[in-house]
Design a protein around this motif. Structure first.
Motif, PDB file in Angstrom:
ATOM      1  N   VAL A  54       0.819  -1.208   0.000  1.00 28.46           N
ATOM      2  CA  VAL A  54       0.000   0.000   0.000  1.00 28.46           C
ATOM      3  C   VAL A  54       0.857   1.263   0.000  1.00 28.46           C
ATOM      4  CG1 VAL A  54      -1.763   1.282   1.266  1.00 28.46           C
ATOM      5  CG2 VAL A  54      -1.893  -1.201   1.135  1.00 28.46           C
ATOM      6  N   ASN A  55       1.948   1.278   0.753  1.00 27.24           N
ATOM      7  CA  ASN A  55       2.784   2.488   0.840  1.00 27.24           C
ATOM      8  C   ASN A  55       3.852   2.555  -0.256  1.00 27.24           C
ATOM      9  OD1 ASN A  55       4.595   0.607   1.757  1.00 27.24           O
ATOM     10  ND2 ASN A  55       4.910   1.556   3.755  1.00 27.24           N
ATOM     11  N   LYS A  56       3.888   1.575  -1.146  1.00 30.36           N
ATOM     12  CA  LYS A  56       4.756   1.559  -2.344  1.00 30.36           C
ATOM     13  C   LYS A  56       6.246   1.682  -2.024  1.00 30.36           C
ATOM     14  CE  LYS A  56       1.077   1.267  -4.793  1.00 30.36           C
ATOM     15  NZ  LYS A  56       0.557  -0.071  -4.899  1.00 30.36           N
ATOM     16  N   ASP A  57       6.696   1.031  -0.938  1.00 30.15           N
ATOM     17  CA  ASP A  57       8.124   1.048  -0.616  1.00 30.15           C
ATOM     18  C   ASP A  57       8.819  -0.256  -1.023  1.00 30.15           C
ATOM     19  OD1 ASP A  57       7.107  -0.680   1.283  1.00 30.15           O
ATOM     20  OD2 ASP A  57       8.102   0.269   2.978  1.00 30.15           O
ATOM     21  N   ASN A  58       8.111  -1.112  -1.747  1.00 31.65           N
ATOM     22  CA  ASN A  58       8.619  -2.407  -2.228  1.00 31.65           C
ATOM     23  C   ASN A  58       8.974  -3.370  -1.097  1.00 31.65           C
ATOM     24  OD1 ASN A  58       8.373  -2.052  -5.051  1.00 31.65           O
ATOM     25  ND2 ASN A  58      10.137  -0.677  -4.972  1.00 31.65           N
ATOM     26  N   ARG A  59       8.345  -3.161   0.044  1.00 28.05           N
ATOM     27  CA  ARG A  59       8.493  -4.045   1.189  1.00 28.05           C
ATOM     28  C   ARG A  59       7.126  -4.219   1.829  1.00 28.05           C
ATOM     29  NH1 ARG A  59      13.821  -1.549   4.160  1.00 28.05           N
ATOM     30  NH2 ARG A  59      15.250  -2.006   2.473  1.00 28.05           N
ATOM     31  N   ILE A  60       6.890  -5.414   2.333  1.00 32.93           N
ATOM     32  CA  ILE A  60       5.618  -5.690   2.997  1.00 32.93           C
ATOM     33  C   ILE A  60       5.898  -5.974   4.470  1.00 32.93           C
ATOM     34  CG2 ILE A  60       3.548  -7.137   3.026  1.00 32.93           C
ATOM     35  CD1 ILE A  60       3.964  -5.605   0.378  1.00 32.93           C
ATOM     36  N   SER A  61       5.257  -5.215   5.321  1.00 35.36           N
ATOM     37  CA  SER A  61       5.377  -5.446   6.763  1.00 35.36           C
ATOM     38  C   SER A  61       4.256  -6.382   7.199  1.00 35.36           C
ATOM     39  CB  SER A  61       5.267  -4.118   7.515  1.00 35.36           C
ATOM     40  OG  SER A  61       3.955  -3.591   7.380  1.00 35.36           O
ATOM     41  N   ARG A  62       4.354  -6.858   8.417  1.00 32.52           N
ATOM     42  CA  ARG A  62       3.297  -7.717   8.957  1.00 32.52           C
ATOM     43  C   ARG A  62       1.967  -6.966   8.977  1.00 32.52           C
ATOM     44  NH1 ARG A  62       0.229  -8.134  12.866  1.00 32.52           N
ATOM     45  NH2 ARG A  62      -0.522 -10.066  13.745  1.00 32.52           N
ATOM     46  N   HIS A  63       2.020  -5.693   9.349  1.00 33.47           N
ATOM     47  CA  HIS A  63       0.812  -4.869   9.407  1.00 33.47           C
ATOM     48  C   HIS A  63       0.162  -4.741   8.019  1.00 33.47           C
ATOM     49  CE1 HIS A  63      -1.989  -1.770  10.576  1.00 33.47           C
ATOM     50  NE2 HIS A  63      -1.534  -1.012   9.586  1.00 33.47           N
ATOM     51  N   GLU A  64       0.983  -4.514   6.981  1.00 33.55           N
ATOM     52  CA  GLU A  64       0.445  -4.409   5.620  1.00 33.55           C
ATOM     53  C   GLU A  64      -0.217  -5.719   5.188  1.00 33.55           C
ATOM     54  OE1 GLU A  64       2.808  -1.560   2.647  1.00 33.55           O
ATOM     55  OE2 GLU A  64       4.150  -2.893   3.783  1.00 33.55           O
ATOM     56  N   LEU A  65       0.418  -6.843   5.536  1.00 35.47           N
ATOM     57  CA  LEU A  65      -0.131  -8.142   5.165  1.00 35.47           C
ATOM     58  C   LEU A  65      -1.467  -8.384   5.864  1.00 35.47           C
ATOM     59  CD1 LEU A  65       0.485 -10.687   3.484  1.00 35.47           C
ATOM     60  CD2 LEU A  65       1.453 -11.686   5.559  1.00 35.47           C
ATOM     61  N   LEU A  66      -1.529  -8.087   7.151  1.00 38.90           N
ATOM     62  CA  LEU A  66      -2.769  -8.262   7.904  1.00 38.90           C
ATOM     63  C   LEU A  66      -3.870  -7.355   7.359  1.00 38.90           C
ATOM     64  CD1 LEU A  66      -4.287  -9.581  10.260  1.00 38.90           C
ATOM     65  CD2 LEU A  66      -3.354  -7.799  11.752  1.00 38.90           C
ATOM     66  N   SER A  67      -3.539  -6.111   7.066  1.00 39.49           N
ATOM     67  CA  SER A  67      -4.525  -5.173   6.511  1.00 39.49           C
ATOM     68  C   SER A  67      -5.046  -5.648   5.163  1.00 39.49           C
ATOM     69  CB  SER A  67      -3.907  -3.782   6.346  1.00 39.49           C
ATOM     70  OG  SER A  67      -3.542  -3.264   7.589  1.00 39.49           O
ATOM     71  N   VAL A  69      -5.212  -8.743   4.033  1.00 38.69           N
ATOM     72  CA  VAL A  69      -6.068  -9.920   4.224  1.00 38.69           C
ATOM     73  C   VAL A  69      -7.454  -9.499   4.709  1.00 38.69           C
ATOM     74  CG1 VAL A  69      -6.378 -11.958   5.690  1.00 38.69           C
ATOM     75  CG2 VAL A  69      -4.201 -11.570   4.532  1.00 38.69           C
ATOM     76  N   LYS A  70      -7.506  -8.474   5.547  1.00 44.07           N
ATOM     77  CA  LYS A  70      -8.787  -8.000   6.068  1.00 44.07           C
ATOM     78  C   LYS A  70      -9.612  -7.276   5.007  1.00 44.07           C
ATOM     79  CE  LYS A  70      -7.416  -7.236  10.870  1.00 44.07           C
ATOM     80  NZ  LYS A  70      -7.183  -6.177  11.876  1.00 44.07           N
ATOM     81  N   ARG A  71      -8.956  -6.477   4.154  1.00 45.14           N
ATOM     82  CA  ARG A  71      -9.697  -5.627   3.222  1.00 45.14           C
ATOM     83  C   ARG A  71     -10.004  -6.290   1.883  1.00 45.14           C
ATOM     84  NH1 ARG A  71      -4.586  -3.626   2.239  1.00 45.14           N
ATOM     85  NH2 ARG A  71      -4.047  -3.772   0.047  1.00 45.14           N
ATOM     86  N   ASP A  72      -9.225  -7.307   1.493  1.00 47.53           N
ATOM     87  CA  ASP A  72      -9.350  -7.854   0.147  1.00 47.53           C
ATOM     88  C   ASP A  72      -9.557  -9.367   0.197  1.00 47.53           C
ATOM     89  OD1 ASP A  72      -8.951  -8.692  -2.510  1.00 47.53           O
ATOM     90  OD2 ASP A  72      -7.535  -7.065  -2.894  1.00 47.53           O
ATOM     91  N   PRO A  73     -10.784  -9.819  -0.055  1.00 50.83           N
ATOM     92  CA  PRO A  73     -11.059 -11.263   0.025  1.00 50.83           C
ATOM     93  C   PRO A  73     -10.258 -12.089  -0.992  1.00 50.83           C
ATOM     94  CG  PRO A  73     -13.080 -10.017  -0.453  1.00 50.83           C
ATOM     95  CD  PRO A  73     -11.970  -9.040  -0.352  1.00 50.83           C
ATOM     96  N   VAL A  74      -9.940 -11.506  -2.142  1.00 51.53           N
ATOM     97  CA  VAL A  74      -9.156 -12.231  -3.148  1.00 51.53           C
ATOM     98  C   VAL A  74      -7.743 -12.489  -2.621  1.00 51.53           C
ATOM     99  CG1 VAL A  74      -8.157 -12.102  -5.465  1.00 51.53           C
ATOM    100  CG2 VAL A  74     -10.502 -11.360  -5.085  1.00 51.53           C
ATOM    101  N   LEU A  75      -7.123 -11.450  -2.050  1.00 51.98           N
ATOM    102  CA  LEU A  75      -5.794 -11.618  -1.470  1.00 51.98           C
ATOM    103  C   LEU A  75      -5.838 -12.580  -0.285  1.00 51.98           C
ATOM    104  CD1 LEU A  75      -4.364  -7.974  -1.561  1.00 51.98           C
ATOM    105  CD2 LEU A  75      -3.736  -9.896  -3.018  1.00 51.98           C
ATOM    106  N   SER A  76      -6.889 -12.485   0.509  1.00 52.78           N
ATOM    107  CA  SER A  76      -7.040 -13.375   1.651  1.00 52.78           C
ATOM    108  C   SER A  76      -7.105 -14.830   1.185  1.00 52.78           C
ATOM    109  CB  SER A  76      -8.309 -13.015   2.428  1.00 52.78           C
ATOM    110  OG  SER A  76      -8.485 -13.906   3.492  1.00 52.78           O
ATOM    111  N   ASP A  77      -7.914 -15.102   0.162  1.00 50.50           N
ATOM    112  CA  ASP A  77      -8.025 -16.470  -0.358  1.00 50.50           C
ATOM    113  C   ASP A  77      -6.686 -16.976  -0.881  1.00 50.50           C
ATOM    114  OD1 ASP A  77     -10.691 -16.523   0.261  1.00 50.50           O
ATOM    115  OD2 ASP A  77     -11.387 -16.182  -1.789  1.00 50.50           O
ATOM    116  N   LEU A  78      -5.952 -16.120  -1.568  1.00 47.57           N
ATOM    117  CA  LEU A  78      -4.669 -16.515  -2.128  1.00 47.57           C
ATOM    118  C   LEU A  78      -3.632 -16.757  -1.031  1.00 47.57           C
ATOM    119  CD1 LEU A  78      -2.671 -16.879  -4.518  1.00 47.57           C
ATOM    120  CD2 LEU A  78      -2.200 -14.449  -4.275  1.00 47.57           C
TER     121      LEU A  78
END
Length: 155
Positions: A54-67, A69-78
């Motif tokens: 989301v913040n476009k820094d080319n890194r994913i934090s645990r918080h970004e991953l959790l967010s 999964v919560k907001r996007d059912p397609v990403l959650s399923d994957l």
């Protein structure tokens, strides 16, 4: 910048070595040959990674991953496809499940990058079925073949 270079080299080595202390030259070459063969999968995974980042820094934090999964059912399923989940999962349980996936991708690092993301999904044969893959209508594609047809000698 040196920390980023060290981290990139560390991730690359882990990706190639798969837990071993040394890498044989054949394994090193095989890694890059298979990378070329899976360009379409990498492109698809890049699209998914960008949706997570989301913040476009080319890194994913645990918080970004959790967010994500919560907001996007397609990403959650994957992302949670190999984990037992239910629709009525409470916040704490969901957080624990996401932690498992995050640790599988990032290990002990505070974030993961695209190389880690690809390494994680190498164990999954296909990314299709996640709602992001667009099938190609082969009937709409035309191919030009140059050379003798059917093994016949040229005129």
């Amino acid at each position: 910048e040196n920390d980023d270079a060290y981290e990139a080299a560390h991730h690359l080595f882990n990706d190639i070595s798969r837990g071993k202390q040394r890498v044989r030259f054949q394994d090193f070459l095989k890694n890059f040959q298979s990378s070329k063969a899976s360009v379409s999968k990498a492109t698809e995974l890049r699209t998914i990674f960008e949706r997570l980042d989301v913040n476009k820094d080319n890194r994913i934090s645990r918080h970004e991953l959790l967010s994500a999964v919560k907001r996007d059912p397609v990403l959650s399923d994957l992302l949670l496809r190999n984990v037992e989940t239910t629709d009525d999962m409470d916040e704490e349980t969901l957080s624990g499940v996401v932690d498992e996936v995050y640790k599988a991708i990032a290990g002990d690092w505070k974030h993961f990058d695209f190389a880690d993301f690809i390494a994680y999904f190498r164990t999954i044969s296909r990314v299709e079925g996640c709602g992001l893959h667009t099938p190609i209508d082969r009937r709409a594609k035309r191919v030009l073949i140059i050379g003798p047809g059917g093994g016949a000698p040229p005129n």
